[in-house]
Design a protein around this motif. Structure first.
Motif, PDB file in Angstrom:
ATOM      1  N   ASN A 271       2.349  -0.547 -15.082  1.00 17.71           N
ATOM      2  CA  ASN A 271       1.788  -0.840 -13.762  1.00 17.71           C
ATOM      3  C   ASN A 271       1.675  -2.328 -13.448  1.00 17.71           C
ATOM      4  O   ASN A 271       1.637  -2.714 -12.292  1.00 17.71           O
ATOM      5  N   HIS A 272       1.597  -3.169 -14.464  1.00 20.36           N
ATOM      6  CA  HIS A 272       1.492  -4.606 -14.215  1.00 20.36           C
ATOM      7  C   HIS A 272       2.738  -5.355 -14.682  1.00 20.36           C
ATOM      8  O   HIS A 272       2.697  -6.562 -14.897  1.00 20.36           O
TER       9      HIS A 272
ATOM     10  N   THR B 114      -0.380  -7.333 -21.019  1.00 17.55           N
ATOM     11  CA  THR B 114       0.150  -6.028 -21.430  1.00 17.55           C
ATOM     12  C   THR B 114       0.990  -6.152 -22.696  1.00 17.55           C
ATOM     13  O   THR B 114       0.848  -5.364 -23.641  1.00 17.55           O
TER      14      THR B 114
ATOM     15  N   GLN C 121      -1.998  -3.370  -3.181  1.00 15.85           N
ATOM     16  CA  GLN C 121      -1.957  -3.010  -4.604  1.00 15.85           C
ATOM     17  C   GLN C 121      -3.291  -2.446  -5.057  1.00 15.85           C
ATOM     18  O   GLN C 121      -3.372  -1.550  -5.876  1.00 15.85           O
ATOM     19  N   ASP C 122      -4.372  -3.018  -4.534  1.00 16.41           N
ATOM     20  CA  ASP C 122      -5.725  -2.785  -5.044  1.00 16.41           C
ATOM     21  C   ASP C 122      -6.335  -1.517  -4.450  1.00 16.41           C
ATOM     22  O   ASP C 122      -6.288  -1.303  -3.242  1.00 16.41           O
TER      23      ASP C 122
ATOM     24  N   ASN D 140       2.343   2.397  -7.883  1.00 15.22           N
ATOM     25  CA  ASN D 140       1.513   2.293  -9.073  1.00 15.22           C
ATOM     26  C   ASN D 140       0.675   3.558  -9.241  1.00 15.22           C
ATOM     27  O   ASN D 140      -0.053   3.952  -8.330  1.00 15.22           O
TER      28      ASN D 140
ATOM     29  N   GLU E 292       3.504  -2.737  -3.954  1.00 17.26           N
ATOM     30  CA  GLU E 292       3.482  -1.874  -5.139  1.00 17.26           C
ATOM     31  C   GLU E 292       2.860  -0.513  -4.821  1.00 17.26           C
ATOM     32  O   GLU E 292       1.851  -0.110  -5.411  1.00 17.26           O
TER      33      GLU E 292
ATOM     34  N   SER F 181      -0.909 -13.922 -17.506  1.00 13.74           N
ATOM     35  CA  SER F 181      -0.545 -13.024 -16.415  1.00 13.74           C
ATOM     36  C   SER F 181      -0.773 -11.583 -16.863  1.00 13.74           C
ATOM     37  O   SER F 181      -0.894 -11.300 -18.062  1.00 13.74           O
ATOM     38  N   ASN F 182      -0.822 -10.667 -15.888  1.00 15.31           N
ATOM     39  CA  ASN F 182      -0.997  -9.253 -16.235  1.00 15.31           C
ATOM     40  C   ASN F 182       0.096  -8.767 -17.169  1.00 15.31           C
ATOM     41  O   ASN F 182      -0.157  -8.000 -18.101  1.00 15.31           O
TER      42      ASN F 182
ATOM     43  N   ASN G  73       6.213 -11.736 -11.756  1.00 15.81           N
ATOM     44  CA  ASN G  73       4.797 -11.842 -11.409  1.00 15.81           C
ATOM     45  C   ASN G  73       4.427 -13.317 -11.248  1.00 15.81           C
ATOM     46  O   ASN G  73       4.787 -14.154 -12.074  1.00 15.81           O
TER      47      ASN G  73
ATOM     48  N   ASP H 204       6.762  -6.456 -14.018  1.00 16.36           N
ATOM     49  CA  ASP H 204       7.846  -6.535 -13.051  1.00 16.36           C
ATOM     50  C   ASP H 204       9.085  -5.851 -13.642  1.00 16.36           C
ATOM     51  O   ASP H 204       9.073  -5.357 -14.776  1.00 16.36           O
TER      52      ASP H 204
END
Length: 492
Positions: A146-147, A124, A379-380, A451, A448, A119-120, A344, A149
């Protein structure tokens, strides 16, 4: 302990007339835990790149340590995570890596899975663990949250609190408060360092801003009084000068020497008042240079004919061949500000897609009000490109209002001429938020939204939501924002 010395640093991007830094000087102790803050586009990442030697600049940066930047680029995401760590730091000791992963609550088995399958949040944490394996390095940590929770942010902030020797770029106030002991801030005209966490820095800034605003009001009154006095004295001087060619009431001739002396004296007094006025103007010009204009924003939601906009009763969603969330029940009613939370991968984005009308496989009861208009912030931001004028036209929003909102969110006018693809991450997210604020809608859904968004803009958005009380469903991992805004919480 050693020092990083920055002396007379000036920098502008090639082909740009706008300097990002001009004659900036300060010192950093390499044992400090520095939180790095400032409005989007002010040059935080640029400064980190200057420390890394990526750009030519005027002035000097001297240090007895090397610099390491996070996040690391991962060239081959298909290889196992342990090999990714090996590429970053070939000389690491396995037991040291396991110690760092344990502090970050990451199981050993992730090392033997492809990096892309993590997962992101896991990615990280693994990269942070690899970062802190390196010794005699000053670490430049660029927006690690940013990624993550909310739970992961708390864990990582505790992890960083036990470390030292880094600059941390983050806009999450609670996160910064928990793990830094100094704040490095890029202001409108300078770079400033203060001891303490973010809350300490913000309290000091508010005190300084209030002092400057009060002094500004005093000086404006002084300038007005001096200006009126100078005009009166100038008028008297002119009248006396004119009287040199007249006669007294008695018919005797005027003593022109006396009158001329009197006129000159008045003119001198007028000039003295003008000089004092100019001094006051010069003093005034030194004020307000670093006051951030947190102009108020507006949101105009359409009235809806029913109290209830959305209903979910025991809804379960299948995505990619698996059940991502199960037995979800809640309603969205007018005036609700609902924080949708969960780890996440718990199905938050899938649930949002369902409400927004995307074809999602689900079971249970799901109802959306008839003719409900939804404004969605994704988010994107990777799809954003082209100029702002075309963007406004494509989305059917008023260009003048759209740009006015961006100005209030600290966009310089020069940004309006640039390709959106060249904007910083925070500036791109502001484009999506400004678009949403322009759209006529009954319900706003923001996934989100904060971010990369700077702290002052976050506060502006908080004030907007508290003042206008729109109906909104949002996913956000900023603990303080959620605590201030949400009227309901739905946890998956």
């Amino acid at each position: 302990m050693s020092l990083i010395n920055v002396r007379n640093l000036s920098f502008a991007h090639e082909g740009s007339y706008d300097s990002i830094f001009e004659n900036v000087s300060f010192q950093i102790d390499t044992d400090w835990k520095l939180g790095f803050t400032g409005r989007n586009g002010r040059g935080k990442t640029t400064f980190l790149n200057l420390l890394l030697g990526k750009y030519e600049y005027d002035g000097t940066i001297s240090a007895n340590v090397g610099f390491e930047y996070f996040p690391f680029p991962v060239a081959d995401t298909e290889q196992n995570t342990i090999d990714v760590v090996g590429d970053i730091y070939p000389d690491y000791q396995h037991w040291e890596l396991m110690r760092e992963l344990s502090l970050l609550n990451v199981e050993e088995d992730v090392l033997y899975r492809p990096f892309e399958s993590l997962s992101n949040g896991e990615q990280t944490k693994v990269l942070l663990a690899a970062l802190f394996l390196k010794e005699n390095r000053f670490l430049l940590i660029d927006e690690p949250t940013n990624h993550l929770d909310m739970e992961a942010r708390q864990l990582v902030s505790e992890y960083l609190r036990a470390k030292s020797g880094y600059i941390l770029v983050s806009h999450d106030r609670s996160f910064l408060d928990n793990c830094v002991d100094h704040i490095l801030s890029i202001n409108r005209t300078n770079i400033d360092i203060q001891r303490g966490n973010f809350s300490d820095w913000w309290a000091n800034k508010e005190r300084q801003d209030n002092y400057e605003l009060a002094e500004n009001d005093k000086l404006k009154k002084d300038i007005k009084r001096l200006s009126e006095a100078a005009q009166r004295t100038s008028r008297w001087s002119d009248e006396v000068e004119k009287s040199k060619n007249g006669t007294r009431n008695s018919g005797s001739k005027i003593d022109k020497g006396y009158v001329g002396h009197k006129a000159a004296k008045m003119m001198k007094r007028s000039k003295s008042i003008e000089q004092r006025q100019q001094t006051a103007i010069d003093e005034k010009s030194r004020l307000l240079k670093n006051i951030e204009q947190g102009d108020s924003l507006k949101i105009a939601q359409l009235p809806y004919h029913k109290q209830q906009l959305v209903e979910l009763d025991r809804v379960s969603i299948d995505y990619g061949g698996r059940t991502v969330c199960q037995d979800i029940s809640f309603t969205i009613e007018k005036g609700d500000r609902i924080a949708l939370s969960g780890k996440n991968g718990s199905g938050k984005s899938s649930l949002i897609k369902l409400i927004c009308g995307e074809p999602i496989s689900y079971t249970g009861t799901f109802r959306v009000g008839s003719q409900l208009k939804i404004s969605y912030v994704s988010q994107d931001t990777s799809h954003l490109h082209g100029d702002l004028k075309d963007f406004a036209r494509q989305h059917g929003i008023d260009e003048s209002l759209f740009k006015a909102i961006l100005r209030k969110l600290d966009f310089a006018r020069v940004q309006f001429e640039k390709d959106i693809a060249s904007f910083s991450g925070g500036q791109k997210k502001k484009v999506l938020l400004a678009k949403s604020l322009c759209e006529p809608a009954h319900l706003h859904i923001w996934d989100e939204p904060l971010n990369f968004i700077d702290v002052i803009s976050r506060m502006q958005i908080e004030e907007l939501l508290l003042e206008h009380e729109p109906t909104i469903l949002f996913v956000e991992h900023d603990r303080e924002f959620c605590a201030n805004i949400a009227t309901k919480h739905v946890r998956l």
